[in-house]
Design an enzyme around this catalytic site. Sequence first.
Site, PDB file in Angstrom:
ATOM      1  N   ARG A   1       0.825  -1.206   0.000  1.00  0.00           N
ATOM      2  CA  ARG A   1       0.000   0.000   0.000  1.00  0.00           C
ATOM      3  C   ARG A   1       0.863   1.262   0.000  1.00  0.00           C
ATOM      4  O   ARG A   1       0.520   2.259  -0.607  1.00  0.00           O
ATOM      5  CB  ARG A   1      -0.870  -0.023   1.268  1.00  0.00           C
ATOM      6  CG  ARG A   1      -2.090   0.853   1.231  1.00  0.00           C
ATOM      7  CD  ARG A   1      -2.857   0.851   2.561  1.00  0.00           C
ATOM      8  NE  ARG A   1      -2.829  -0.395   3.292  1.00  0.00           N
ATOM      9  CZ  ARG A   1      -3.793  -1.310   3.287  1.00  0.00           C
ATOM     10  NH1 ARG A   1      -4.874  -1.130   2.570  1.00  0.00           N
ATOM     11  NH2 ARG A   1      -3.686  -2.418   4.003  1.00  0.00           N
ATOM     12  N   TYR A   2       1.965   1.218   0.744  1.00  0.00           N
ATOM     13  CA  TYR A   2       2.883   2.359   0.849  1.00  0.00           C
ATOM     14  C   TYR A   2       4.192   1.976   0.168  1.00  0.00           C
ATOM     15  O   TYR A   2       4.561   0.800   0.157  1.00  0.00           O
ATOM     16  CB  TYR A   2       3.174   2.660   2.326  1.00  0.00           C
ATOM     17  CG  TYR A   2       1.955   2.842   3.197  1.00  0.00           C
ATOM     18  CD1 TYR A   2       1.310   4.070   3.274  1.00  0.00           C
ATOM     19  CD2 TYR A   2       1.465   1.781   3.949  1.00  0.00           C
ATOM     20  CE1 TYR A   2       0.204   4.230   4.095  1.00  0.00           C
ATOM     21  CE2 TYR A   2       0.352   1.932   4.762  1.00  0.00           C
ATOM     22  CZ  TYR A   2      -0.271   3.162   4.839  1.00  0.00           C
ATOM     23  OH  TYR A   2      -1.364   3.310   5.646  1.00  0.00           O
TER      24      TYR A   2
ATOM     25  N   ARG B   1       7.125  -0.229   2.279  1.00  0.00           N
ATOM     26  CA  ARG B   1       6.832  -1.370   3.154  1.00  0.00           C
ATOM     27  C   ARG B   1       5.709  -2.224   2.579  1.00  0.00           C
ATOM     28  O   ARG B   1       4.856  -1.708   1.848  1.00  0.00           O
ATOM     29  CB  ARG B   1       6.467  -0.907   4.563  1.00  0.00           C
ATOM     30  CG  ARG B   1       5.360   0.131   4.635  1.00  0.00           C
ATOM     31  CD  ARG B   1       5.566   1.002   5.882  1.00  0.00           C
ATOM     32  NE  ARG B   1       4.497   1.957   6.110  1.00  0.00           N
ATOM     33  CZ  ARG B   1       4.485   3.186   5.605  1.00  0.00           C
ATOM     34  NH1 ARG B   1       5.435   3.593   4.779  1.00  0.00           N
ATOM     35  NH2 ARG B   1       3.501   4.024   5.891  1.00  0.00           N
TER      36      ARG B   1
ATOM     37  N   CYS C   1      -5.584 -17.155  14.279  1.00  0.00           N
ATOM     38  CA  CYS C   1      -5.199 -16.378  15.459  1.00  0.00           C
ATOM     39  C   CYS C   1      -5.444 -17.224  16.708  1.00  0.00           C
ATOM     40  O   CYS C   1      -6.302 -18.101  16.696  1.00  0.00           O
ATOM     41  CB  CYS C   1      -6.050 -15.114  15.581  1.00  0.00           C
ATOM     42  SG  CYS C   1      -5.950 -14.066  14.127  1.00  0.00           S
TER      43      CYS C   1
ATOM     44  N   CYS D   1     -10.993 -11.782  17.846  1.00  0.00           N
ATOM     45  CA  CYS D   1     -11.534 -10.551  18.414  1.00  0.00           C
ATOM     46  C   CYS D   1     -12.853 -10.246  17.705  1.00  0.00           C
ATOM     47  O   CYS D   1     -12.920 -10.314  16.474  1.00  0.00           O
ATOM     48  CB  CYS D   1     -10.543  -9.410  18.202  1.00  0.00           C
ATOM     49  SG  CYS D   1      -8.868  -9.877  18.695  1.00  0.00           S
TER      50      CYS D   1
ATOM     51  N   CYS E   1     -12.721  -7.649  14.876  1.00  0.00           N
ATOM     52  CA  CYS E   1     -11.588  -7.790  13.956  1.00  0.00           C
ATOM     53  C   CYS E   1     -11.863  -7.184  12.580  1.00  0.00           C
ATOM     54  O   CYS E   1     -12.899  -7.437  11.976  1.00  0.00           O
ATOM     55  CB  CYS E   1     -11.250  -9.270  13.796  1.00  0.00           C
ATOM     56  SG  CYS E   1      -9.965  -9.547  12.568  1.00  0.00           S
TER      57      CYS E   1
ATOM     58  N   ARG F   1     -10.247  -7.957   9.952  1.00  0.00           N
ATOM     59  CA  ARG F   1     -10.087  -8.976   8.903  1.00  0.00           C
ATOM     60  C   ARG F   1     -10.935 -10.203   9.236  1.00  0.00           C
ATOM     61  O   ARG F   1     -10.565 -11.330   8.917  1.00  0.00           O
ATOM     62  CB  ARG F   1      -8.610  -9.362   8.758  1.00  0.00           C
ATOM     63  CG  ARG F   1      -7.737  -8.242   8.255  1.00  0.00           C
ATOM     64  CD  ARG F   1      -6.475  -8.741   7.565  1.00  0.00           C
ATOM     65  NE  ARG F   1      -5.704  -7.605   7.093  1.00  0.00           N
ATOM     66  CZ  ARG F   1      -4.564  -7.178   7.660  1.00  0.00           C
ATOM     67  NH1 ARG F   1      -4.058  -7.819   8.684  1.00  0.00           N
ATOM     68  NH2 ARG F   1      -3.941  -6.127   7.169  1.00  0.00           N
TER      69      ARG F   1
ATOM     70  N   ASP G   1     -12.508   0.001  12.558  1.00  0.00           N
ATOM     71  CA  ASP G   1     -12.799  -0.080  11.123  1.00  0.00           C
ATOM     72  C   ASP G   1     -14.248  -0.501  10.883  1.00  0.00           C
ATOM     73  O   ASP G   1     -14.906  -1.019  11.784  1.00  0.00           O
ATOM     74  CB  ASP G   1     -11.845  -1.093  10.468  1.00  0.00           C
ATOM     75  CG  ASP G   1     -10.408  -0.606  10.515  1.00  0.00           C
ATOM     76  OD1 ASP G   1     -10.174   0.546  10.112  1.00  0.00           O
ATOM     77  OD2 ASP G   1      -9.536  -1.364  10.977  1.00  0.00           O
TER      78      ASP G   1
ATOM     79  N   ASP H   1      -7.907   4.085   9.311  1.00  0.00           N
ATOM     80  CA  ASP H   1      -7.580   3.494   8.021  1.00  0.00           C
ATOM     81  C   ASP H   1      -8.692   3.905   7.065  1.00  0.00           C
ATOM     82  O   ASP H   1      -9.853   3.518   7.258  1.00  0.00           O
ATOM     83  CB  ASP H   1      -7.528   1.966   8.135  1.00  0.00           C
ATOM     84  CG  ASP H   1      -6.110   1.464   8.083  1.00  0.00           C
ATOM     85  OD1 ASP H   1      -5.474   1.630   7.020  1.00  0.00           O
ATOM     86  OD2 ASP H   1      -5.639   0.930   9.100  1.00  0.00           O
TER      87      ASP H   1
ATOM     88  N   LYS I   1      -3.542   4.820   6.255  1.00  0.00           N
ATOM     89  CA  LYS I   1      -3.849   5.412   7.562  1.00  0.00           C
ATOM     90  C   LYS I   1      -3.670   6.912   7.528  1.00  0.00           C
ATOM     91  O   LYS I   1      -2.779   7.417   6.840  1.00  0.00           O
ATOM     92  CB  LYS I   1      -2.871   4.887   8.615  1.00  0.00           C
ATOM     93  CG  LYS I   1      -3.147   3.493   9.065  1.00  0.00           C
ATOM     94  CD  LYS I   1      -2.160   3.102  10.155  1.00  0.00           C
ATOM     95  CE  LYS I   1      -2.339   1.638  10.469  1.00  0.00           C
ATOM     96  NZ  LYS I   1      -2.111   0.788   9.290  1.00  0.00           N
TER      97      LYS I   1
HETATM   98  S1  SF4 Z   1      -7.757  -8.387  15.454  1.00  0.00           S
HETATM   99 FE1  SF4 Z   1      -8.231 -10.025  13.987  1.00  0.00          FE
HETATM  100  S2  SF4 Z   1      -6.260 -10.569  13.093  1.00  0.00           S
HETATM  101 FE2  SF4 Z   1      -5.834  -9.477  15.008  1.00  0.00          FE
HETATM  102  S3  SF4 Z   1      -5.696 -11.087  16.608  1.00  0.00           S
HETATM  103 FE3  SF4 Z   1      -7.797 -10.316  16.613  1.00  0.00          FE
HETATM  104  S4  SF4 Z   1      -8.865 -11.759  15.260  1.00  0.00           S
HETATM  105 FE4  SF4 Z   1      -6.693 -11.997  14.800  1.00  0.00          FE
END
Ligand code: SF4
Length: 354
Positions: free
Chosen positions: A91-92, A95, A104, A108, A111, A113, A274, A311, A318
Site C-alpha cells: 500500500r505504501y 513497506r 489467530c 476478536c 476484527c 479482517r 474499522d 484506516d 492510515k
Molecule cells: S484483530 Fe483479527 S487478526 Fe488481530 S488477533 Fe484479533 S482476530 Fe486476529
Amino acid sequence: MTAIRALTTTEDLEEAGLIANAQRAQLSDVAARYAIAVTPAMAALIDPGNPDDPIARQFIPDAAELVRLPEEREDPIGDGAHSPVEGIVHRYPDRVLLKAVHVCPVYCRFCFRREMVGPQGLGTLASQAMDKAFAYIADHPEIWEVILTGGDPLVLSPRRLASIMERLAGIDHVKIVRFHTRVPVVEPERVDEALIAALKASGKTTYLALHANHPRELTAKASAACARLVDAGVVMVSQSVLLKGVNDNADTLAALMRAFVENRIKPYYLHHPDLAPGTSHFRLTVEEGQALVASLRGRISGLCQPAYVLDIPGGHGKTVISASTIEDDGGGCYTVSDFHGEPHAYPPVVPAQA
Ligand code: SF4
C-alpha cells in the site's frame, strides 16, 4: 472453571460459565458466521459476574454481530486493492504486509479482517505462494520494511518463523521486520527461547507491535513475556483499537498506555474502529474519539501518547485524526490550544513600543 485449552465453540463457552444456556441458540448463528477462540489466559481474566466485562466484550460473541450496516465492508481497509501477489499487500512505497497465516490464538469480535481469518478463512500461505511473495519482495528494492500480520504470525512454529526470517535475511534492501501479534498477552507461554530466537535474523532489526486494548490484559505473565522479548533485543511498540465498552474512557486509556510504557513498549497506534461487518456496537464517533485522545494530552506523559489513526476505507491508508490544536489566523499568525484547551497566539503578540 479454568480453561486448559482455547474455547472455540458456544458449547465450550457455556461449559466455562462464560455464556448462559439461554444465549446459546442465538450465539450459534454468530458462531456459524465468525470464528470463536478464547485462550485460557483470556478466559481466566473474564469476570463472568460482570455483564460489561471489557475482556469478555472483546472475545465472547454477541448477537449484535448479526447486525450489518450498509457502510460496513468485508475488506474494510482495502487490502485486496493493493495485493500484487497472494499474501502481499503493498500500500505504501517502502513497506509491505506479508500475510503468511490467517489463524489467530483468539478471535476478536471487532476484527477488521474477520472475513479472512479463522478456521474457515484464507488459511496459511502455501509454499508456492510463499515463494512468489518472497520473489516480489526481492524484486522491489524500495521495500525497506516487511510487516508480518494476518492472522497472527506468532502462531507459526519457531521452525516456520525462522525459515521466513532466513529468507528475509537474504534480501539486503529489507532492513526492518515487524510482527503484529496478540500472542504475548493472550498466550504468553508461547513466548519461549525458541520463538524469540526465531524472530531474529542477521542484519535485520525486529520490531513487534503488541495488540492489547485494556490494561488488565497486561498480566504478570504477559509482562514477563514482553520482558523476555525486549531483553532479547526485540523493539516493542503497541497498537490498540478504541472500542466502545472496552476502553472508551480516559482512565482506562491512560492506564493502558502507562502499562505499555512500564513494560518498555512504546505506544504507537490507537485505531479508530474499522467498518468491519457486524461491529457497529464497538464504534464511537470520530468526535468522541478525538475528545478522549485530547484528554490524554495533559494527563499522561508524552511517552504514553499514541497516534490516533483511521484506516481510510478502500485501501487509501492510515491518517492521523486527532483534533487539531492549531488554527491558521492568516498572515503567518496562529491560535494554538494548550492541554487545558486555552488558546494562545503564535507567534506571541509583541506589545507595541511606546
Ligand atoms: S484483530 Fe483479527 S487478526 Fe488481530 S488477533 Fe484479533 S482476530 Fe486476529
